[in-house]
Design an enzyme around this catalytic site. Sequence first.
Site, PDB file in Angstrom:
ATOM      1  CG  HIS A  82      10.828  36.062 -14.182  1.00  0.00           C
ATOM      2  ND1 HIS A  82      11.571  35.913 -13.027  1.00  0.00           N
ATOM      3  CD2 HIS A  82      10.382  37.335 -14.176  1.00  0.00           C
ATOM      4  CE1 HIS A  82      11.580  37.055 -12.363  1.00  0.00           C
ATOM      5  NE2 HIS A  82      10.868  37.932 -13.042  1.00  0.00           N
ATOM      6  CG  ASP A 161      18.755  42.627 -11.091  1.00  0.00           C
ATOM      7  OD1 ASP A 161      18.217  43.622 -11.588  1.00  0.00           O
ATOM      8  OD2 ASP A 161      18.126  41.768 -10.450  1.00  0.00           O
ATOM      9  NE  ARG A 168      14.662  49.256 -11.773  1.00  0.00           N
ATOM     10  CZ  ARG A 168      14.228  48.053 -12.152  1.00  0.00           C
ATOM     11  NH1 ARG A 168      14.995  46.993 -12.026  1.00  0.00           N
ATOM     12  NH2 ARG A 168      13.033  47.923 -12.673  1.00  0.00           N
ATOM     13  CB  SER A 183      15.935  43.824 -13.627  1.00  0.00           C
ATOM     14  OG  SER A 183      15.646  43.117 -12.464  1.00  0.00           O
ATOM     15  CE  LYS A 187      16.388  39.211 -11.520  1.00  0.00           C
ATOM     16  NZ  LYS A 187      15.645  40.122 -10.706  1.00  0.00           N
TER      17      LYS A 187
HETATM   18  N1  URA Z   1      11.251  41.579 -11.474  1.00  0.00           N
HETATM   19  C1  URA Z   1      12.597  41.712 -11.553  1.00  0.00           C
HETATM   20  O1  URA Z   1      13.348  40.769 -11.333  1.00  0.00           O
HETATM   21  N2  URA Z   1      13.085  42.914 -11.897  1.00  0.00           N
HETATM   22  C2  URA Z   1      12.303  43.985 -12.170  1.00  0.00           C
HETATM   23  O2  URA Z   1      12.816  45.021 -12.484  1.00  0.00           O
HETATM   24  C3  URA Z   1      10.895  43.834 -12.067  1.00  0.00           C
HETATM   25  C4  URA Z   1      10.392  42.600 -11.718  1.00  0.00           C
END
Ligand code: URA
Length: 425
Positions: A82, A161, A168, A183, A187
Site C-alpha cells: 500500500h 473508513d 475527512r 484508515s 482496510k
Molecule cells: N490512504 C488511505 O486509505 N487513507 C488515508 O487516510 C490516507 C491515504
Amino acid sequence: MDVISVIRTKRDRGELSPEQIDWVIDAYTRGVVADEQMSALAMAILLNGMNRTEIARWTAAMIASGERMNFDSLSRPTADKHSTGGVGDKITLPLAPLVAACGAAVPQLSGRGLGHTGGTLDKLESIPGWRALLSNEEMLHVLDTTGAVICAAGDGLAPADKKLYALRDVTGTVEAIPLIASSIMSKKIAEGTGSLVLDVKVGTGAFMKNIEDARELARTMVGLGTDSGVKTVALLTDMSTPLGLTAGNALEVRESVEVLAGGGPADVVELTIALAKEMLDAAGIKDADPAKALADGSAMDHWRRMIAAQGGDPDATLPVAREQHVVTAPESGVLTRLDAYGVGVAAWRLGAGRARKEDPVQAGAGVELHAKPGDTVTAGQPLMTLHTDTPEKFDYALASLAGTYDIAPAGTAFSATPIVLDRIA
Ligand code: URA
C-alpha cells in the site's frame, strides 16, 4: 453514550475510552452520529492526536464495522503493498504481476485518486473493458487463477473508513497520522493479507512532507499490522519529484507496460524491484529474482492474464488526449528541482483527477516529463508536455507549474535524493 461528550473529551486533550471509540465508530457507520459531529471529532483528533492504545482500538472498531476476507484457500502466501499516495506513483501496476510471477498471491485492493495524487483504479480504467468492481468471489477467482488482482474494496469492507475518509477529504482532516494509519490498516487487516509492505511517501507530493512525520506514520502502521498478525514492513520513499516520466491515467499505464517489457524509467524500475523484494521476503519466498522476472517476460505474462481476467484488453490502444501543450526550458543548465506537488496539481487540473468524488476523470489527461532533476537541459527544449481533452484548462494547469522547477548554470553539482530513504520493520 452521547457524541458531544466524546467530542469534548478529545477537544480537551483527553484520552478516548475503548467504549467511547467502539460506540462512536459504530454509531457513525449506522448514521446515528451525523457528519458534522464526526467532522468535529476528526478535527479534534487532527489537532490533539491519539495515543497508541486509542489508535489500536479505533482501527479495531473500523475493522469490526464490516466483513473480513480470508485467503486461506489459496495455495500461495499472500503479499500486499500500500502506498500512502504520490505523483506518478504507478508502482502497483508493474509490481502486482511481478510479485505474482515470483510465486506470491497479490490481493491488491486499491483506491481512486482524489486531489493531486493519482489513483490506481482510475489508471487501470483507461484500459478498454477493464473492471475495478468485482464481487468477493470474482476477486478470489482472479487471484487464484492469475496470481494477482487489483480491484476496488467491496462495500462490506471497513465501511466506517469509506464514510470517514470521504468526510475527512472535504473537511481538511486527511493529514492526521492516527486517522491515516487507522484508515489504511483497517482496510488491509480486514482484507486478510498475510503480509504487507507499506510505501510511505515523503516530500512535497506526499501527505507527509517531512521524514520525522513519515517515520511516525510508518511506525504506527507497522505496529498495528504486527499486532494483528500481519507481517508488516514499511519503506520510506522520496516523493519530492514525480516518479517516472508521467502523471496521468493512460500515460502511467503506458509507462508501466514499458517497465513490464523490461524498459521504463530507472526510478520506477528501482522502486518496483525494491518493493517486490520486500513483499517476497515478507511472504517467505526466498529464491525468486524480481529483476529476472521483469527481463524474461514472466511479469508481463502475468499482467496480460490479470488484465484480461478483469475484462480488459491488454492489446488495446490506450486513449490519447485530444490536445497537447509543450512547456519549454526558459534557459540552459542543470534541472536541479522539479516539484512533485506542482506537477500533480497540473495533472489534476488537466482532467486526470477529480475535484469531487463523483466527477469523471479524463483517461488521456496528464503531464509527460521530458527531463528529471539532474538532467542537463538546453533553452527551448521541451521540459514537459501537458495533455487534455479540454484545452481551456491549459492556463489553469500552467499556473500550478509556476515556480515548480529550478535550472542552475551548466556544471552546477547535483546530488540526487535516494528513492528509498529508510526502512521500518
Ligand atoms: N490512504 C488511505 O486509505 N487513507 C488515508 O487516510 C490516507 C491515504
